[in-house]
Design a protein around this motif. Structure first.
Motif, PDB file in Angstrom:
ATOM      1  N   GLY A   1       0.827  -1.205   0.000  1.00 11.90           N
ATOM      2  CA  GLY A   1       0.000   0.000   0.000  1.00 11.90           C
ATOM      3  C   GLY A   1       0.863   1.258   0.000  1.00 11.90           C
ATOM      4  N   SER A   2       0.265   2.382   0.320  1.00 11.13           N
ATOM      5  CA  SER A   2       0.970   3.663   0.200  1.00 11.13           C
ATOM      6  C   SER A   2       2.039   3.862   1.255  1.00 11.13           C
ATOM      7  CB  SER A   2      -0.035   4.807   0.259  1.00 11.13           C
ATOM      8  OG  SER A   2      -1.056   4.612  -0.689  1.00 11.13           O
ATOM      9  N   CYS A   3       1.691   3.620   2.513  1.00  8.68           N
ATOM     10  CA  CYS A   3       2.685   3.724   3.577  1.00  8.68           C
ATOM     11  C   CYS A   3       2.198   2.953   4.788  1.00  8.68           C
ATOM     12  CB  CYS A   3       3.010   5.175   3.939  1.00  8.68           C
ATOM     13  SG  CYS A   3       1.789   6.027   4.947  1.00  8.68           S
ATOM     14  N   CYS A   4       3.128   2.677   5.675  1.00  9.22           N
ATOM     15  CA  CYS A   4       2.779   2.021   6.932  1.00  9.22           C
ATOM     16  C   CYS A   4       3.722   2.544   7.998  1.00  9.22           C
ATOM     17  CB  CYS A   4       2.846   0.498   6.801  1.00  9.22           C
ATOM     18  SG  CYS A   4       4.434  -0.125   6.239  1.00  9.22           S
ATOM     19  N   GLY A   5       3.429   2.213   9.222  1.00  8.83           N
ATOM     20  CA  GLY A   5       4.276   2.701  10.297  1.00  8.83           C
ATOM     21  C   GLY A   5       3.784   2.247  11.644  1.00  8.83           C
ATOM     22  N   HIS A   6       4.407   2.812  12.672  1.00  9.24           N
ATOM     23  CA  HIS A   6       4.110   2.466  14.054  1.00  9.24           C
ATOM     24  C   HIS A   6       3.795   3.741  14.831  1.00  9.24           C
ATOM     25  CE1 HIS A   6       6.694  -0.768  12.525  1.00  9.24           C
ATOM     26  NE2 HIS A   6       6.017  -1.550  13.339  1.00  9.24           N
ATOM     27  N   PRO A   7       2.589   3.848  15.372  1.00  6.93           N
ATOM     28  CA  PRO A   7       2.320   4.996  16.246  1.00  6.93           C
ATOM     29  C   PRO A   7       3.247   4.956  17.456  1.00  6.93           C
ATOM     30  CG  PRO A   7       0.289   3.849  15.651  1.00  6.93           C
ATOM     31  CD  PRO A   7       1.430   2.972  15.228  1.00  6.93           C
ATOM     32  N   GLY A   8       3.748   6.104  17.832  1.00  7.29           N
ATOM     33  CA  GLY A   8       4.584   6.171  19.020  1.00  7.29           C
ATOM     34  C   GLY A   8       3.737   6.142  20.282  1.00  7.29           C
ATOM     35  N   PRO A   9       4.363   5.950  21.442  1.00  8.38           N
ATOM     36  CA  PRO A   9       3.614   5.950  22.704  1.00  8.38           C
ATOM     37  C   PRO A   9       2.824   7.247  22.868  1.00  8.38           C
ATOM     38  CG  PRO A   9       5.883   5.231  23.036  1.00  8.38           C
ATOM     39  CD  PRO A   9       5.788   5.717  21.627  1.00  8.38           C
ATOM     40  N   GLY A  10       1.521   7.136  23.083  1.00 11.35           N
ATOM     41  CA  GLY A  10       0.658   8.289  23.286  1.00 11.35           C
ATOM     42  C   GLY A  10       0.269   9.032  22.016  1.00 11.35           C
ATOM     43  N   GLU A  11       0.767   8.622  20.867  1.00 12.15           N
ATOM     44  CA  GLU A  11       0.458   9.298  19.605  1.00 12.15           C
ATOM     45  C   GLU A  11      -0.887   8.813  19.065  1.00 12.15           C
ATOM     46  OE1 GLU A  11       2.888  10.412  15.515  1.00 12.15           O
ATOM     47  OE2 GLU A  11       3.188   8.428  16.385  1.00 12.15           O
ATOM     48  N   LYS A  12      -1.723   9.736  18.626  1.00 13.92           N
ATOM     49  CA  LYS A  12      -3.002   9.369  18.019  1.00 13.92           C
ATOM     50  C   LYS A  12      -2.768   8.767  16.633  1.00 13.92           C
ATOM     51  CE  LYS A  12      -5.789  12.837  20.366  1.00 13.92           C
ATOM     52  NZ  LYS A  12      -6.669  14.004  20.202  1.00 13.92           N
ATOM     53  N   LEU A  13      -3.691   7.895  16.204  1.00 15.40           N
ATOM     54  CA  LEU A  13      -3.551   7.241  14.911  1.00 15.40           C
ATOM     55  C   LEU A  13      -3.475   8.267  13.783  1.00 15.40           C
ATOM     56  CD1 LEU A  13      -3.398   4.727  13.168  1.00 15.40           C
ATOM     57  CD2 LEU A  13      -5.896   4.572  13.270  1.00 15.40           C
ATOM     58  N   ARG A  14      -4.360   9.257  13.790  1.00 20.03           N
ATOM     59  CA  ARG A  14      -4.357  10.285  12.733  1.00 20.03           C
ATOM     60  C   ARG A  14      -2.995  10.969  12.643  1.00 20.03           C
ATOM     61  NH1 ARG A  14      -9.074  12.316  10.813  1.00 20.03           N
ATOM     62  NH2 ARG A  14      -8.071  14.316  10.518  1.00 20.03           N
ATOM     63  N   ASP A  15      -2.434  11.315  13.801  1.00 22.57           N
ATOM     64  CA  ASP A  15      -1.150  12.012  13.822  1.00 22.57           C
ATOM     65  C   ASP A  15      -0.031  11.123  13.294  1.00 22.57           C
ATOM     66  OD1 ASP A  15      -2.445  14.209  14.909  1.00 22.57           O
ATOM     67  OD2 ASP A  15      -1.906  13.705  16.974  1.00 22.57           O
ATOM     68  N   ALA A  16      -0.073   9.826  13.636  1.00 16.02           N
ATOM     69  CA  ALA A  16       0.947   8.890  13.162  1.00 16.02           C
ATOM     70  C   ALA A  16       0.873   8.731  11.644  1.00 16.02           C
ATOM     71  CB  ALA A  16       0.784   7.538  13.852  1.00 16.02           C
ATOM     72  N   VAL A  17      -0.340   8.611  11.111  1.00 15.93           N
ATOM     73  CA  VAL A  17      -0.506   8.459   9.658  1.00 15.93           C
ATOM     74  C   VAL A  17      -0.003   9.707   8.945  1.00 15.93           C
ATOM     75  CG1 VAL A  17      -2.178   8.213   7.783  1.00 15.93           C
ATOM     76  CG2 VAL A  17      -2.418   6.821   9.859  1.00 15.93           C
ATOM     77  N   LEU A  18      -0.395  10.875   9.404  1.00 10.64           N
ATOM     78  CA  LEU A  18       0.042  12.122   8.761  1.00 10.64           C
ATOM     79  C   LEU A  18       1.563  12.280   8.841  1.00 10.64           C
ATOM     80  CD1 LEU A  18      -2.823  14.512   9.887  1.00 10.64           C
ATOM     81  CD2 LEU A  18      -2.400  13.650   7.567  1.00 10.64           C
ATOM     82  N   ARG A  19       2.157  11.868   9.952  1.00 10.85           N
ATOM     83  CA  ARG A  19       3.622  11.934  10.103  1.00 10.85           C
ATOM     84  C   ARG A  19       4.307  11.061   9.056  1.00 10.85           C
ATOM     85  NH1 ARG A  19       6.572   8.246  12.862  1.00 10.85           N
ATOM     86  NH2 ARG A  19       4.806   7.592  14.161  1.00 10.85           N
ATOM     87  N   ARG A  20       3.819   9.829   8.890  1.00 13.55           N
ATOM     88  CA  ARG A  20       4.452   8.915   7.926  1.00 13.55           C
ATOM     89  C   ARG A  20       4.186   9.350   6.487  1.00 13.55           C
ATOM     90  NH1 ARG A  20       8.727   6.903   9.202  1.00 13.55           N
ATOM     91  NH2 ARG A  20       8.503   5.233   7.702  1.00 13.55           N
ATOM     92  N   LEU A  21       3.013   9.917   6.192  1.00  7.89           N
ATOM     93  CA  LEU A  21       2.760  10.430   4.847  1.00  7.89           C
ATOM     94  C   LEU A  21       3.765  11.526   4.496  1.00  7.89           C
ATOM     95  CD1 LEU A  21      -1.144  10.600   4.720  1.00  7.89           C
ATOM     96  CD2 LEU A  21       0.339   9.025   3.452  1.00  7.89           C
ATOM     97  N   ARG A  22       4.052  12.402   5.455  1.00  6.27           N
ATOM     98  CA  ARG A  22       5.049  13.460   5.230  1.00  6.27           C
ATOM     99  C   ARG A  22       6.448  12.861   5.086  1.00  6.27           C
ATOM    100  NH1 ARG A  22       2.080  15.888   9.363  1.00  6.27           N
ATOM    101  NH2 ARG A  22       3.683  15.269  10.855  1.00  6.27           N
ATOM    102  N   ASP A  23       6.814  11.963   6.016  1.00  6.85           N
ATOM    103  CA  ASP A  23       8.175  11.428   6.059  1.00  6.85           C
ATOM    104  C   ASP A  23       8.486  10.517   4.880  1.00  6.85           C
ATOM    105  OD1 ASP A  23       8.394  12.766   8.453  1.00  6.85           O
ATOM    106  OD2 ASP A  23       8.404  10.960   9.704  1.00  6.85           O
TER     107      ASP A  23
END
Length: 192
Positions: free
Chosen positions: A64-86
């Motif tokens: 798929g487009s991207c994948c990743g791991h949410p950090g401790p206390g990180e919301k799912l939306r924030d983790a997805v947006l972080r990986r889309l940028r990175d």
């Protein structure tokens, strides 16, 4: 930047601790929190990527487009947006939970195990969105039709999680028709 941490889960998908990401992926990888994201443009095309050849786990597979791991206390939306940028240089997108209950276990050719509760998210972007792939993460990124995405599931170069996710996504119809699953079935370990 410090050591990236993953969130460890128990059988009820509750957070029970953290561990360094790099040191945690091996032949006995603990069950942990992750996510997958499918970027879909307003014309219904899906951004499919090939993992960088230098990646430690599953190098060179198409997925798929991207994948990743949410950090401790990180919301799912924030983790997805972080990986889309990175990973892809995509600064923003409209996010929707699609398969909040997805989980899988897969073994790579070298014996490395993925063992994840991995909610699947759709990120909608305008047509002709420019992608700036991070070569450390992504070897290639291409806009594909949904039929091409479905065809990839029959090829050995697709990732095991991609094949499992597409088996659940295909009955939902074309990507722009996927229903919003909402945050209700996300694991207790993460907020939307």
């Amino acid at each position: 930047m410090g050591v990236e941490e993953i969130v460890l889960l128990n059988a009820d998908d509750e957070a029970v601790g953290t561990a360094p990401k790099g040191a945690s992926h091996h032949r006995d990888t603990p069950y942990h929190l992750a996510f997958s994201c499918y970027v879909v443009d307003t014309e219904g095309r899906v951004l499919i990527t090939q993992r960088a050849l230098g990646k430690r786990t599953f190098p060179g597979v198409w997925t798929g487009s991207c994948c990743g791991h949410p950090g401790p206390g990180e919301k799912l939306r924030d983790a997805v947006l972080r990986r889309l940028r990175d990973e892809l240089g995509i600064p923003d997108a409209e996010l929707m939970s699609v398969l909040p209950r997805f989980q899988y276990r897969a073994v790579a050719a070298d014996g490395t195990v993925e063992n994840e509760r991995c909610p699947v998210v759709r990120a909608t972007v305008p047509a002709n969105r420019t992608v700036h792939r991070n070569p450390d993460e992504v070897e290639r990124a291409e806009w594909w039709t949904w039929d091409q995405c479905l065809e990839l599931t029959g090829r050995p170069e697709s990732s095991p999680w991609y094949r499992l996710q597409l088996a659940e996504l295909a009955p939902l119809g074309a990507p722009l028709d996927w229903p919003d699953a909402g945050p209700g079935d996300l694991p207790p370990a993460i907020a939307w």
